[in-house]
Design a protein around this motif. Structure first.
Motif, PDB file in Angstrom:
ATOM      1  N   ARG A 120       0.874  -1.500   0.147  1.00 29.07           N
ATOM      2  CA  ARG A 120       0.158   0.104  -0.028  1.00 29.07           C
ATOM      3  C   ARG A 120       1.136   0.962   0.045  1.00 29.07           C
ATOM      4  O   ARG A 120       1.549   1.659   1.212  1.00 29.07           O
ATOM      5  N   TYR A 121       1.143   2.057  -0.835  1.00 28.15           N
ATOM      6  CA  TYR A 121       1.624   3.073  -1.078  1.00 28.15           C
ATOM      7  C   TYR A 121       0.998   4.174  -1.923  1.00 28.15           C
ATOM      8  O   TYR A 121       0.176   4.334  -2.039  1.00 28.15           O
ATOM      9  N   ARG A 122       1.705   5.292  -1.401  1.00 24.31           N
ATOM     10  CA  ARG A 122       0.967   6.757  -1.478  1.00 24.31           C
ATOM     11  C   ARG A 122       1.436   7.025  -3.061  1.00 24.31           C
ATOM     12  O   ARG A 122       0.277   6.906  -4.259  1.00 24.31           O
ATOM     13  N   GLN A 123       2.797   6.815  -3.341  1.00 28.23           N
ATOM     14  CA  GLN A 123       2.310   6.161  -5.296  1.00 28.23           C
ATOM     15  C   GLN A 123       2.518   4.872  -5.523  1.00 28.23           C
ATOM     16  O   GLN A 123       3.496   4.229  -5.820  1.00 28.23           O
ATOM     17  N   PHE A 124       1.238   4.249  -6.660  1.00 28.47           N
ATOM     18  CA  PHE A 124       1.957   2.713  -7.225  1.00 28.47           C
ATOM     19  C   PHE A 124       0.871   3.186  -8.855  1.00 28.47           C
ATOM     20  O   PHE A 124       0.997   4.248  -9.661  1.00 28.47           O
ATOM     21  N   HIS A 125       1.063   1.471  -8.892  1.00 26.59           N
ATOM     22  CA  HIS A 125       1.193   2.018 -10.705  1.00 26.59           C
ATOM     23  C   HIS A 125      -0.198   0.172 -10.821  1.00 26.59           C
ATOM     24  O   HIS A 125      -0.340  -0.903 -10.200  1.00 26.59           O
ATOM     25  N   GLN A 126      -0.596   1.294 -11.904  1.00 33.53           N
ATOM     26  CA  GLN A 126      -1.870   0.773 -12.018  1.00 33.53           C
ATOM     27  C   GLN A 126      -2.156   0.024 -14.182  1.00 33.53           C
ATOM     28  O   GLN A 126      -1.660   0.938 -14.772  1.00 33.53           O
ATOM     29  N   LEU A 127      -2.521  -0.973 -14.248  1.00 30.55           N
ATOM     30  CA  LEU A 127      -2.513  -1.495 -15.517  1.00 30.55           C
ATOM     31  C   LEU A 127      -4.221  -1.903 -15.614  1.00 30.55           C
ATOM     32  O   LEU A 127      -5.075  -2.786 -14.341  1.00 30.55           O
ATOM     33  N   ALA A 280      -5.938  -6.798  -1.975  1.00 29.17           N
ATOM     34  CA  ALA A 280      -6.321  -6.931  -3.849  1.00 29.17           C
ATOM     35  C   ALA A 280      -5.793  -6.803  -4.326  1.00 29.17           C
ATOM     36  O   ALA A 280      -4.287  -5.782  -4.037  1.00 29.17           O
ATOM     37  N   ILE A 281      -5.450  -7.593  -5.523  1.00 32.61           N
ATOM     38  CA  ILE A 281      -4.636  -7.564  -6.648  1.00 32.61           C
ATOM     39  C   ILE A 281      -5.590  -6.495  -7.497  1.00 32.61           C
ATOM     40  O   ILE A 281      -4.462  -6.252  -8.332  1.00 32.61           O
ATOM     41  N   CYS A 282      -6.693  -6.885  -8.274  1.00 33.45           N
ATOM     42  CA  CYS A 282      -6.902  -6.516  -8.720  1.00 33.45           C
ATOM     43  C   CYS A 282      -8.558  -5.856  -8.809  1.00 33.45           C
ATOM     44  O   CYS A 282      -9.058  -6.470  -8.119  1.00 33.45           O
ATOM     45  N   GLY A 283      -9.793  -4.938  -9.050  1.00 29.08           N
ATOM     46  CA  GLY A 283     -10.438  -4.332  -8.849  1.00 29.08           C
ATOM     47  C   GLY A 283     -11.380  -4.032  -9.958  1.00 29.08           C
ATOM     48  O   GLY A 283     -10.734  -3.282 -10.747  1.00 29.08           O
ATOM     49  N   PHE A 304     -11.355  -3.142 -15.751  1.00 25.23           N
ATOM     50  CA  PHE A 304     -10.265  -2.816 -14.242  1.00 25.23           C
ATOM     51  C   PHE A 304      -9.699  -1.823 -13.682  1.00 25.23           C
ATOM     52  O   PHE A 304      -9.323  -1.795 -14.943  1.00 25.23           O
ATOM     53  N   ALA A 305      -8.833  -2.514 -13.231  1.00 23.94           N
ATOM     54  CA  ALA A 305      -6.739  -2.108 -12.408  1.00 23.94           C
ATOM     55  C   ALA A 305      -6.168  -3.561 -11.701  1.00 23.94           C
ATOM     56  O   ALA A 305      -6.990  -3.696 -10.595  1.00 23.94           O
ATOM     57  N   ILE A 306      -5.138  -3.025 -12.143  1.00 21.02           N
ATOM     58  CA  ILE A 306      -5.163  -4.224 -11.544  1.00 21.02           C
ATOM     59  C   ILE A 306      -3.261  -3.659 -10.691  1.00 21.02           C
ATOM     60  O   ILE A 306      -2.836  -2.554 -11.222  1.00 21.02           O
ATOM     61  N   GLY A 307      -3.269  -4.162  -9.468  1.00 21.41           N
ATOM     62  CA  GLY A 307      -2.144  -3.144  -8.391  1.00 21.41           C
ATOM     63  C   GLY A 307      -0.801  -3.569  -8.823  1.00 21.41           C
ATOM     64  O   GLY A 307      -0.542  -4.922  -8.684  1.00 21.41           O
ATOM     65  N   LEU A 308       0.205  -2.677  -9.909  1.00 23.68           N
ATOM     66  CA  LEU A 308       1.248  -3.733 -10.584  1.00 23.68           C
ATOM     67  C   LEU A 308       2.120  -4.196  -9.258  1.00 23.68           C
ATOM     68  O   LEU A 308       3.286  -4.770  -9.557  1.00 23.68           O
TER      69      LEU A 308
HETATM   70  P1  AMP Z   1      -8.882  -0.147  -7.129  1.00 16.95           P
HETATM   71  O1  AMP Z   1      -8.867   1.564  -8.144  1.00 16.95           O
HETATM   72  O2  AMP Z   1      -8.783   0.488  -6.180  1.00 16.95           O
HETATM   73  O3  AMP Z   1      -9.841  -0.715  -6.978  1.00 16.95           O
HETATM   74  O4  AMP Z   1      -7.649  -0.483  -6.689  1.00 16.95           O
HETATM   75  C1  AMP Z   1      -7.289  -1.273  -7.614  1.00 16.95           C
HETATM   76  C2  AMP Z   1      -6.569  -2.060  -7.695  1.00 16.95           C
HETATM   77  O5  AMP Z   1      -4.831  -1.268  -7.572  1.00 16.95           O
HETATM   78  C3  AMP Z   1      -5.975  -2.937  -6.568  1.00 16.95           C
HETATM   79  O6  AMP Z   1      -6.635  -4.323  -6.333  1.00 16.95           O
HETATM   80  C4  AMP Z   1      -4.067  -2.367  -5.787  1.00 16.95           C
HETATM   81  O7  AMP Z   1      -4.034  -3.806  -6.596  1.00 16.95           O
HETATM   82  C5  AMP Z   1      -4.162  -1.827  -6.485  1.00 16.95           C
HETATM   83  N1  AMP Z   1      -3.891  -0.305  -6.003  1.00 16.95           N
HETATM   84  C6  AMP Z   1      -4.675   0.350  -4.993  1.00 16.95           C
HETATM   85  N2  AMP Z   1      -4.449   1.084  -4.594  1.00 16.95           N
HETATM   86  C7  AMP Z   1      -3.159   0.489  -3.762  1.00 16.95           C
HETATM   87  C8  AMP Z   1      -2.325   1.196  -2.988  1.00 16.95           C
HETATM   88  N3  AMP Z   1      -2.130   2.563  -1.888  1.00 16.95           N
HETATM   89  N4  AMP Z   1      -0.822   0.679  -3.096  1.00 16.95           N
HETATM   90  C9  AMP Z   1      -0.270   0.010  -3.852  1.00 16.95           C
HETATM   91  N5  AMP Z   1      -1.943  -0.817  -5.549  1.00 16.95           N
HETATM   92  C10 AMP Z   1      -2.942  -0.168  -4.711  1.00 16.95           C
END
Ligand code: AMP
Length: 425
Positions: A120-127, A280-283, A304-308
Protein backbone atom coordinates in the motif's frame (compact mmCIF):
# COMPACT_ATOMS: atom_id res chain seq x y z
CA UNK A 1 24.13 17.53 5.82
CA UNK A 2 21.32 14.98 6.05
CA UNK A 3 20.70 13.19 2.75
CA UNK A 4 17.44 14.04 1.03
CA UNK A 5 15.07 11.06 1.08
CA UNK A 6 12.09 10.22 -1.10
CA UNK A 7 8.64 11.18 0.24
CA UNK A 8 7.03 8.72 2.67
CA UNK A 9 5.02 6.11 0.78
CA UNK A 10 6.45 7.27 -2.56
CA UNK A 11 9.17 4.90 -3.63
CA UNK A 12 11.93 4.56 -6.17
CA UNK A 13 11.62 1.48 -8.34
CA UNK A 14 15.02 -0.18 -8.42
CA UNK A 15 16.20 -2.62 -11.12
CA UNK A 16 15.21 -5.70 -9.07
CA UNK A 17 11.59 -4.48 -9.26
CA UNK A 18 11.61 -2.75 -12.63
CA UNK A 19 12.68 -5.99 -14.29
CA UNK A 20 9.36 -7.43 -13.07
CA UNK A 21 7.44 -4.28 -14.02
CA UNK A 22 8.77 -4.44 -17.58
CA UNK A 23 8.01 -8.12 -17.82
CA UNK A 24 4.43 -7.71 -16.53
CA UNK A 25 3.76 -4.60 -18.60
CA UNK A 26 4.93 -6.31 -21.80
CA UNK A 27 2.81 -9.37 -21.16
CA UNK A 28 -0.18 -7.21 -20.24
CA UNK A 29 0.19 -5.08 -23.40
CA UNK A 30 0.40 -8.15 -25.65
CA UNK A 31 -2.47 -9.84 -23.90
CA UNK A 32 -4.93 -6.94 -24.04
CA UNK A 33 -3.90 -6.24 -27.65
CA UNK A 34 -4.80 -9.84 -28.46
CA UNK A 35 -8.26 -9.18 -27.03
CA UNK A 36 -8.59 -6.06 -29.24
CA UNK A 37 -7.86 -3.34 -26.67
CA UNK A 38 -6.06 -0.13 -27.67
CA UNK A 39 -3.83 1.97 -25.48
CA UNK A 40 -4.94 5.34 -24.17
CA UNK A 41 -2.39 7.58 -22.41
CA UNK A 42 -3.99 9.89 -19.94
CA UNK A 43 -2.75 12.91 -17.98
CA UNK A 44 -1.58 12.46 -14.42
CA UNK A 45 -3.12 15.80 -13.43
CA UNK A 46 -6.85 16.43 -13.81
CA UNK A 47 -9.26 19.01 -12.47
CA UNK A 48 -10.33 17.92 -9.00
CA UNK A 49 -14.00 18.15 -9.92
CA UNK A 50 -13.58 15.16 -12.26
CA UNK A 51 -12.89 12.88 -9.31
CA UNK A 52 -15.48 14.51 -7.06
CA UNK A 53 -18.15 13.86 -9.67
CA UNK A 54 -17.16 10.27 -10.40
CA UNK A 55 -15.57 8.50 -7.43
CA UNK A 56 -18.17 9.62 -4.89
CA UNK A 57 -18.02 12.21 -2.14
CA UNK A 58 -18.29 9.75 0.73
CA UNK A 59 -15.40 7.50 -0.32
CA UNK A 60 -12.04 7.37 1.45
CA UNK A 61 -10.30 8.25 -1.80
CA UNK A 62 -12.14 11.58 -2.01
CA UNK A 63 -12.30 12.35 1.70
CA UNK A 64 -8.83 11.47 2.82
CA UNK A 65 -6.53 10.37 0.07
CA UNK A 66 -6.35 12.80 -2.80
CA UNK A 67 -3.31 14.94 -3.50
CA UNK A 68 -5.02 18.18 -4.38
CA UNK A 69 -3.59 21.66 -4.79
CA UNK A 70 -4.51 25.02 -6.24
CA UNK A 71 -2.33 26.07 -9.17
CA UNK A 72 -1.24 29.61 -10.06
CA UNK A 73 -4.46 30.18 -12.00
CA UNK A 74 -6.42 29.21 -8.90
CA UNK A 75 -7.57 25.97 -10.52
CA UNK A 76 -8.11 23.03 -8.20
CA UNK A 77 -5.96 20.21 -9.54
CA UNK A 78 -5.53 16.60 -8.36
CA UNK A 79 -2.92 13.93 -8.97
CA UNK A 80 -5.07 11.12 -10.34
CA UNK A 81 -5.98 8.50 -7.72
CA UNK A 82 -7.25 6.08 -10.40
CA UNK A 83 -7.59 5.77 -14.16
CA UNK A 84 -11.26 5.25 -14.98
CA UNK A 85 -12.43 8.83 -14.40
CA UNK A 86 -9.73 10.28 -16.69
CA UNK A 87 -10.43 7.65 -19.31
CA UNK A 88 -14.13 8.53 -19.37
CA UNK A 89 -13.36 12.25 -19.40
CA UNK A 90 -11.11 11.72 -22.44
CA UNK A 91 -13.72 9.53 -24.15
CA UNK A 92 -16.35 12.24 -23.80
CA UNK A 93 -13.98 15.09 -24.67
CA UNK A 94 -12.77 13.41 -27.88
CA UNK A 95 -16.14 11.87 -28.75
CA UNK A 96 -14.57 8.42 -28.90
CA UNK A 97 -17.95 6.73 -28.63
CA UNK A 98 -19.40 8.73 -31.51
CA UNK A 99 -18.39 6.24 -34.19
CA UNK A 100 -17.70 3.00 -32.38
CA UNK A 101 -17.60 1.19 -29.07
CA UNK A 102 -14.21 1.12 -27.42
CA UNK A 103 -11.91 -1.35 -25.74
CA UNK A 104 -9.14 0.67 -24.09
CA UNK A 105 -6.22 -0.01 -21.80
CA UNK A 106 -3.81 2.17 -19.84
CA UNK A 107 -0.85 1.88 -17.52
CA UNK A 108 0.74 4.37 -15.18
CA UNK A 109 1.16 5.93 -11.75
CA UNK A 110 -1.73 6.72 -9.40
CA UNK A 111 -1.61 8.68 -6.15
CA UNK A 112 -3.49 8.10 -2.91
CA UNK A 113 -2.50 9.43 0.48
CA UNK A 114 -3.06 6.13 2.28
CA UNK A 115 -1.21 4.91 5.34
CA UNK A 116 1.91 3.35 3.80
CA UNK A 117 2.55 -0.34 4.45
CA UNK A 118 3.59 -3.38 2.42
CA UNK A 119 1.57 -3.37 -0.79
CA UNK A 120 0.00 0.00 0.00
CA UNK A 121 1.81 3.05 -1.28
CA UNK A 122 1.10 6.68 -1.93
CA UNK A 123 2.35 6.42 -5.48
CA UNK A 124 1.60 3.10 -7.12
CA UNK A 125 1.02 1.86 -10.64
CA UNK A 126 -2.04 0.40 -12.24
CA UNK A 127 -2.64 -1.59 -15.40
CA UNK A 128 -6.23 -0.98 -16.38
CA UNK A 129 -8.75 -1.75 -19.08
CA UNK A 130 -12.11 -0.14 -19.85
CA UNK A 131 -14.77 -1.41 -22.25
CA UNK A 132 -17.07 1.39 -23.30
CA UNK A 133 -20.45 1.16 -25.00
CA UNK A 134 -20.95 -2.57 -24.45
CA UNK A 135 -23.81 -3.88 -22.39
CA UNK A 136 -24.40 -7.25 -20.80
CA UNK A 137 -22.70 -9.98 -18.82
CA UNK A 138 -20.43 -11.28 -21.57
CA UNK A 139 -18.21 -8.20 -21.41
CA UNK A 140 -17.95 -8.56 -17.63
CA UNK A 141 -16.86 -12.13 -18.28
CA UNK A 142 -14.34 -11.00 -20.88
CA UNK A 143 -12.68 -8.76 -18.30
CA UNK A 144 -12.52 -11.59 -15.79
CA UNK A 145 -11.29 -14.19 -18.26
CA UNK A 146 -8.63 -11.81 -19.53
CA UNK A 147 -7.26 -11.20 -16.04
CA UNK A 148 -7.46 -14.92 -15.28
CA UNK A 149 -5.33 -15.57 -18.35
CA UNK A 150 -2.84 -12.98 -17.13
CA UNK A 151 -2.43 -14.75 -13.77
CA UNK A 152 -1.87 -18.02 -15.62
CA UNK A 153 0.77 -16.52 -17.91
CA UNK A 154 2.50 -15.00 -14.88
CA UNK A 155 2.22 -18.39 -13.09
CA UNK A 156 0.50 -16.94 -10.01
CA UNK A 157 -3.03 -18.26 -10.61
CA UNK A 158 -2.58 -20.61 -7.62
CA UNK A 159 -2.36 -17.63 -5.29
CA UNK A 160 -5.19 -15.44 -6.59
CA UNK A 161 -8.90 -15.94 -5.96
CA UNK A 162 -11.88 -14.36 -7.61
CA UNK A 163 -14.62 -12.78 -5.52
CA UNK A 164 -17.71 -11.46 -7.23
CA UNK A 165 -20.80 -9.63 -6.17
CA UNK A 166 -23.77 -8.16 -7.95
CA UNK A 167 -25.04 -4.87 -6.60
CA UNK A 168 -27.85 -4.38 -9.12
CA UNK A 169 -29.11 -1.22 -10.70
CA UNK A 170 -29.08 2.12 -8.89
CA UNK A 171 -32.73 1.60 -8.02
CA UNK A 172 -32.17 -1.81 -6.47
CA UNK A 173 -29.06 -0.58 -4.70
CA UNK A 174 -30.86 2.43 -3.21
CA UNK A 175 -33.60 0.17 -1.85
CA UNK A 176 -31.00 -2.08 -0.30
CA UNK A 177 -29.05 0.85 1.08
CA UNK A 178 -32.16 2.11 2.83
CA UNK A 179 -32.75 -1.28 4.49
CA UNK A 180 -29.12 -1.53 5.47
CA UNK A 181 -29.18 1.92 7.06
CA UNK A 182 -32.24 1.01 9.09
CA UNK A 183 -30.57 -2.24 10.18
CA UNK A 184 -27.34 -0.58 11.27
CA UNK A 185 -29.21 2.23 13.02
CA UNK A 186 -30.77 -0.39 15.24
CA UNK A 187 -27.24 -1.40 16.34
CA UNK A 188 -25.82 2.08 16.41
CA UNK A 189 -24.56 1.83 19.98
CA UNK A 190 -21.94 -0.70 18.81
CA UNK A 191 -20.39 1.67 16.33
CA UNK A 192 -17.80 4.42 16.73
CA UNK A 193 -18.17 7.89 15.22
CA UNK A 194 -16.51 6.93 11.95
CA UNK A 195 -18.90 4.03 11.46
CA UNK A 196 -21.88 6.16 12.45
CA UNK A 197 -20.93 8.52 9.65
CA UNK A 198 -20.77 5.57 7.26
CA UNK A 199 -24.23 4.42 8.33
CA UNK A 200 -25.50 7.78 7.21
CA UNK A 201 -23.42 8.25 4.08
CA UNK A 202 -22.53 4.85 2.73
CA UNK A 203 -23.67 1.91 4.88
CA UNK A 204 -22.39 -0.72 2.47
CA UNK A 205 -18.88 0.38 3.32
CA UNK A 206 -19.35 -1.12 6.78
CA UNK A 207 -19.79 -4.58 5.29
CA UNK A 208 -16.14 -5.17 4.43
CA UNK A 209 -14.89 -4.08 7.85
CA UNK A 210 -11.91 -5.81 9.44
CA UNK A 211 -13.15 -4.85 12.91
CA UNK A 212 -13.92 -8.18 14.59
CA UNK A 213 -16.05 -6.51 17.31
CA UNK A 214 -18.80 -5.72 14.84
CA UNK A 215 -18.48 -8.75 12.58
CA UNK A 216 -21.32 -10.53 14.38
CA UNK A 217 -23.67 -7.64 13.56
CA UNK A 218 -22.71 -7.74 9.91
CA UNK A 219 -23.42 -11.46 9.78
CA UNK A 220 -27.09 -10.65 10.36
CA UNK A 221 -27.25 -7.68 8.00
CA UNK A 222 -29.48 -7.85 4.91
CA UNK A 223 -27.65 -8.82 1.72
CA UNK A 224 -27.98 -7.22 -1.68
CA UNK A 225 -28.92 -10.49 -3.38
CA UNK A 226 -32.33 -10.35 -1.69
CA UNK A 227 -33.05 -6.98 -3.29
CA UNK A 228 -32.36 -7.93 -6.90
CA UNK A 229 -35.18 -8.10 -9.42
CA UNK A 230 -35.68 -10.89 -11.93
CA UNK A 231 -33.62 -9.20 -14.67
CA UNK A 232 -30.65 -8.72 -12.35
CA UNK A 233 -30.86 -12.27 -11.09
CA UNK A 234 -30.77 -13.59 -14.64
CA UNK A 235 -27.79 -11.33 -15.41
CA UNK A 236 -25.86 -12.58 -12.40
CA UNK A 237 -26.76 -16.21 -13.04
CA UNK A 238 -25.53 -15.76 -16.58
CA UNK A 239 -22.17 -14.59 -15.25
CA UNK A 240 -21.87 -17.45 -12.78
CA UNK A 241 -22.81 -20.03 -15.43
CA UNK A 242 -20.27 -18.64 -17.84
CA UNK A 243 -17.53 -18.69 -15.17
CA UNK A 244 -18.40 -22.34 -14.50
CA UNK A 245 -18.21 -23.07 -18.20
CA UNK A 246 -14.79 -21.45 -18.39
CA UNK A 247 -13.62 -23.33 -15.31
CA UNK A 248 -12.79 -20.15 -13.46
CA UNK A 249 -13.19 -20.73 -9.71
CA UNK A 250 -14.96 -17.92 -7.82
CA UNK A 251 -16.66 -17.06 -4.57
CA UNK A 252 -19.81 -15.01 -4.42
CA UNK A 253 -19.17 -12.49 -1.69
CA UNK A 254 -22.31 -10.46 -0.91
CA UNK A 255 -20.16 -8.23 1.33
CA UNK A 256 -17.77 -7.29 -1.44
CA UNK A 257 -17.75 -3.52 -1.70
CA UNK A 258 -15.61 -1.47 -4.05
CA UNK A 259 -13.96 1.68 -2.76
CA UNK A 260 -15.24 3.77 -5.66
CA UNK A 261 -18.89 4.73 -5.93
CA UNK A 262 -19.45 4.57 -9.66
CA UNK A 263 -19.93 0.81 -9.83
CA UNK A 264 -23.22 -1.00 -10.34
CA UNK A 265 -24.33 -4.48 -11.44
CA UNK A 266 -21.24 -6.76 -11.50
CA UNK A 267 -18.31 -6.04 -9.23
CA UNK A 268 -15.29 -8.27 -8.73
CA UNK A 269 -11.94 -8.48 -7.05
CA UNK A 270 -9.01 -10.81 -7.45
CA UNK A 271 -7.52 -11.23 -3.98
CA UNK A 272 -4.54 -12.99 -2.45
CA UNK A 273 -3.89 -14.32 1.06
CA UNK A 274 -0.29 -14.87 0.23
CA UNK A 275 1.14 -11.48 1.19
CA UNK A 276 0.03 -11.40 4.81
CA UNK A 277 -3.58 -10.40 5.26
CA UNK A 278 -6.11 -10.51 2.43
CA UNK A 279 -5.05 -8.09 -0.28
CA UNK A 280 -6.72 -7.14 -3.57
CA UNK A 281 -4.54 -7.48 -6.64
CA UNK A 282 -7.18 -6.36 -9.10
CA UNK A 283 -10.58 -4.73 -8.82
CA UNK A 284 -13.22 -4.01 -11.37
CA UNK A 285 -16.80 -4.09 -12.44
CA UNK A 286 -19.52 -2.38 -14.38
CA UNK A 287 -20.24 1.33 -14.19
CA UNK A 288 -23.15 1.93 -16.52
CA UNK A 289 -23.94 5.49 -15.46
CA UNK A 290 -20.52 7.08 -15.16
CA UNK A 291 -20.32 8.37 -18.73
CA UNK A 292 -23.67 10.07 -18.34
CA UNK A 293 -22.71 11.40 -14.92
CA UNK A 294 -19.65 13.07 -16.40
CA UNK A 295 -21.70 14.76 -19.12
CA UNK A 296 -21.61 12.18 -21.93
CA UNK A 297 -24.43 10.38 -23.66
CA UNK A 298 -25.74 7.43 -21.66
CA UNK A 299 -23.55 4.43 -22.43
CA UNK A 300 -22.80 1.23 -20.55
CA UNK A 301 -19.22 0.51 -19.50
CA UNK A 302 -17.05 -1.81 -17.44
CA UNK A 303 -13.40 -2.11 -16.50
CA UNK A 304 -10.73 -3.25 -14.09
CA UNK A 305 -7.45 -2.05 -12.60
CA UNK A 306 -4.53 -4.18 -11.44
CA UNK A 307 -1.96 -2.98 -8.91
CA UNK A 308 1.47 -3.48 -10.44
CA UNK A 309 3.42 -3.41 -7.15
CA UNK A 310 1.16 -5.97 -5.47
CA UNK A 311 1.38 -8.23 -8.49
CA UNK A 312 5.16 -7.92 -8.40
CA UNK A 313 5.28 -8.76 -4.68
CA UNK A 314 3.22 -11.85 -5.35
CA UNK A 315 5.45 -12.99 -8.18
CA UNK A 316 8.64 -12.30 -6.24
CA UNK A 317 7.34 -14.27 -3.29
CA UNK A 318 6.14 -17.31 -5.17
CA UNK A 319 8.04 -17.93 -8.34
CA UNK A 320 11.39 -19.08 -7.05
CA UNK A 321 11.94 -20.82 -10.39
CA UNK A 322 11.04 -17.62 -12.06
CA UNK A 323 14.34 -15.87 -11.59
CA UNK A 324 14.86 -13.27 -14.22
CA UNK A 325 17.97 -13.93 -16.20
CA UNK A 326 20.10 -10.93 -15.47
CA UNK A 327 23.23 -12.39 -16.99
CA UNK A 328 25.36 -10.69 -19.59
CA UNK A 329 25.97 -12.44 -22.89
CA UNK A 330 29.23 -10.77 -23.81
CA UNK A 331 31.65 -8.72 -21.73
CA UNK A 332 34.38 -6.98 -23.71
CA UNK A 333 37.65 -6.33 -21.94
CA UNK A 334 40.65 -4.53 -23.41
CA UNK A 335 44.08 -3.49 -22.24
CA UNK A 336 44.42 0.00 -20.78
CA UNK A 337 45.25 1.74 -23.98
CA UNK A 338 42.98 4.35 -25.54
CA UNK A 339 43.29 3.03 -29.09
CA UNK A 340 42.49 -0.54 -27.96
CA UNK A 341 39.47 0.74 -26.00
CA UNK A 342 38.26 2.35 -29.23
CA UNK A 343 38.69 -1.02 -30.94
CA UNK A 344 36.57 -2.56 -28.16
CA UNK A 345 33.78 -0.07 -28.88
CA UNK A 346 34.04 -0.82 -32.61
CA UNK A 347 33.91 -4.54 -31.91
CA UNK A 348 30.83 -4.19 -29.70
CA UNK A 349 29.02 -2.14 -32.36
CA UNK A 350 30.02 -4.65 -35.04
CA UNK A 351 28.52 -7.52 -33.02
CA UNK A 352 25.38 -5.48 -32.18
CA UNK A 353 24.84 -4.79 -35.91
CA UNK A 354 24.84 -8.46 -36.76
CA UNK A 355 23.53 -10.07 -33.55
CA UNK A 356 21.22 -7.44 -32.01
CA UNK A 357 19.63 -9.86 -29.55
CA UNK A 358 22.82 -10.26 -27.51
CA UNK A 359 23.45 -8.16 -24.44
CA UNK A 360 26.95 -6.71 -24.60
CA UNK A 361 28.79 -4.67 -21.98
CA UNK A 362 32.12 -2.99 -22.70
CA UNK A 363 34.49 -2.43 -19.79
CA UNK A 364 36.35 0.92 -19.99
CA UNK A 365 38.16 0.74 -16.61
CA UNK A 366 41.87 1.40 -16.25
CA UNK A 367 42.39 -1.63 -14.04
CA UNK A 368 44.41 -4.79 -14.42
CA UNK A 369 42.98 -7.76 -16.31
CA UNK A 370 42.30 -9.77 -13.16
CA UNK A 371 40.03 -7.03 -11.81
CA UNK A 372 38.26 -6.79 -15.15
CA UNK A 373 37.56 -10.53 -15.09
CA UNK A 374 36.16 -10.12 -11.57
CA UNK A 375 33.79 -7.51 -12.98
CA UNK A 376 32.82 -9.88 -15.81
CA UNK A 377 31.90 -12.49 -13.21
CA UNK A 378 29.89 -9.97 -11.21
CA UNK A 379 27.84 -9.33 -14.36
CA UNK A 380 27.20 -13.09 -14.66
CA UNK A 381 28.91 -13.07 -18.02
CA UNK A 382 28.82 -15.98 -20.41
CA UNK A 383 31.49 -14.89 -22.89
CA UNK A 384 34.45 -12.56 -22.42
CA UNK A 385 36.12 -11.10 -25.50
CA UNK A 386 39.58 -9.85 -24.69
CA UNK A 387 41.46 -7.38 -26.88
CA UNK A 388 45.09 -6.86 -26.06
CA UNK A 389 47.60 -4.65 -27.77
CA UNK A 390 49.84 -7.40 -29.14
CA UNK A 391 47.11 -9.64 -30.60
CA UNK A 392 45.11 -6.69 -31.88
CA UNK A 393 47.90 -5.91 -34.36
CA UNK A 394 46.98 -9.13 -36.20
CA UNK A 395 43.23 -8.69 -35.51
CA UNK A 396 43.23 -11.57 -33.05
CA UNK A 397 40.78 -11.65 -30.18
CA UNK A 398 40.64 -13.98 -27.18
CA UNK A 399 37.25 -15.57 -26.58
CA UNK A 400 36.78 -17.04 -23.12
CA UNK A 401 33.66 -18.98 -22.21
CA UNK A 402 33.19 -18.35 -18.47
CA UNK A 403 30.69 -21.18 -18.18
CA UNK A 404 32.86 -23.94 -19.68
CA UNK A 405 36.19 -22.19 -19.05
CA UNK A 406 37.21 -22.89 -22.64
CA UNK A 407 39.39 -20.30 -24.29
CA UNK A 408 40.33 -19.75 -27.95
CA UNK A 409 42.12 -17.16 -29.96
CA UNK A 410 40.14 -16.15 -33.02
CA UNK A 411 40.55 -13.84 -35.94
CA UNK A 412 38.04 -10.98 -35.84
CA UNK A 413 36.30 -12.46 -38.90
CA UNK A 414 35.57 -15.69 -37.01
CA UNK A 415 33.93 -14.02 -34.01
CA UNK A 416 30.38 -13.85 -35.35
CA UNK A 417 30.37 -17.47 -36.50
CA UNK A 418 31.53 -18.58 -33.04
CA UNK A 419 29.04 -16.40 -31.19
CA UNK A 420 26.19 -17.67 -33.37
CA UNK A 421 27.19 -21.21 -32.46
CA UNK A 422 27.54 -20.49 -28.73
CA UNK A 423 24.25 -18.57 -28.45
CA UNK A 424 22.38 -20.81 -30.86
CA UNK A 425 21.49 -17.95 -33.18
P1 AMP B 1 -8.97 0.31 -6.96
O1 AMP B 1 -8.75 1.40 -7.98
O2 AMP B 1 -9.07 0.84 -5.56
O3 AMP B 1 -10.03 -0.62 -7.34
O4 AMP B 1 -7.63 -0.54 -6.94
C1 AMP B 1 -7.28 -1.43 -7.97
C2 AMP B 1 -5.99 -2.10 -7.57
O5 AMP B 1 -4.96 -1.13 -7.44
C3 AMP B 1 -6.03 -2.79 -6.23
O6 AMP B 1 -6.58 -4.07 -6.34
C4 AMP B 1 -4.57 -2.81 -5.84
O7 AMP B 1 -3.91 -3.88 -6.43
C5 AMP B 1 -4.05 -1.52 -6.42
N1 AMP B 1 -3.97 -0.47 -5.39
C6 AMP B 1 -4.96 0.33 -4.95
N2 AMP B 1 -4.50 1.19 -4.01
C7 AMP B 1 -3.19 0.91 -3.85
C8 AMP B 1 -2.15 1.45 -3.04
N3 AMP B 1 -2.36 2.45 -2.20
N4 AMP B 1 -0.90 0.91 -3.14
C9 AMP B 1 -0.65 -0.10 -3.99
N5 AMP B 1 -1.60 -0.64 -4.79
C10 AMP B 1 -2.84 -0.15 -4.73
Amino acid sequence: MKNIQSIRGIHDSLPNDTIYFQYIENIFKNLVSNYGYHEIRLPILEYTVLFLQSIGKTTDVINKEMYTFVDKNKNKITLRPEGTAGCIRATIQHKLLYKKKQRLFYMGPMFRRERPQKGRYRQFHQLGAEVLGYEGPKIDIELIVLTFRLWKILKINKYIFLEINFIGSNKEYKKYEKELTTFFQKHENHFNEDYKKRIKNNPMRILDTKNLDIKHIIDDAPIITDFLNEKSRIYFTNICNCLDLLNIPYTINPYLVRGLDYYNYTIFEWVTYNLGSKLAICGGGRYNHLIEKLGGKENPAAGFAIGLERLTLLMQKNNSNYIFCKSTDIYIISSNDDSIKNKAILLSEYIRNILPSLQIIVNYDNKNLKKKFIQANKHKTKIVLLLDKEKEKTQLITLKNLITNEQKILHKNEIIKNLKFIFNL
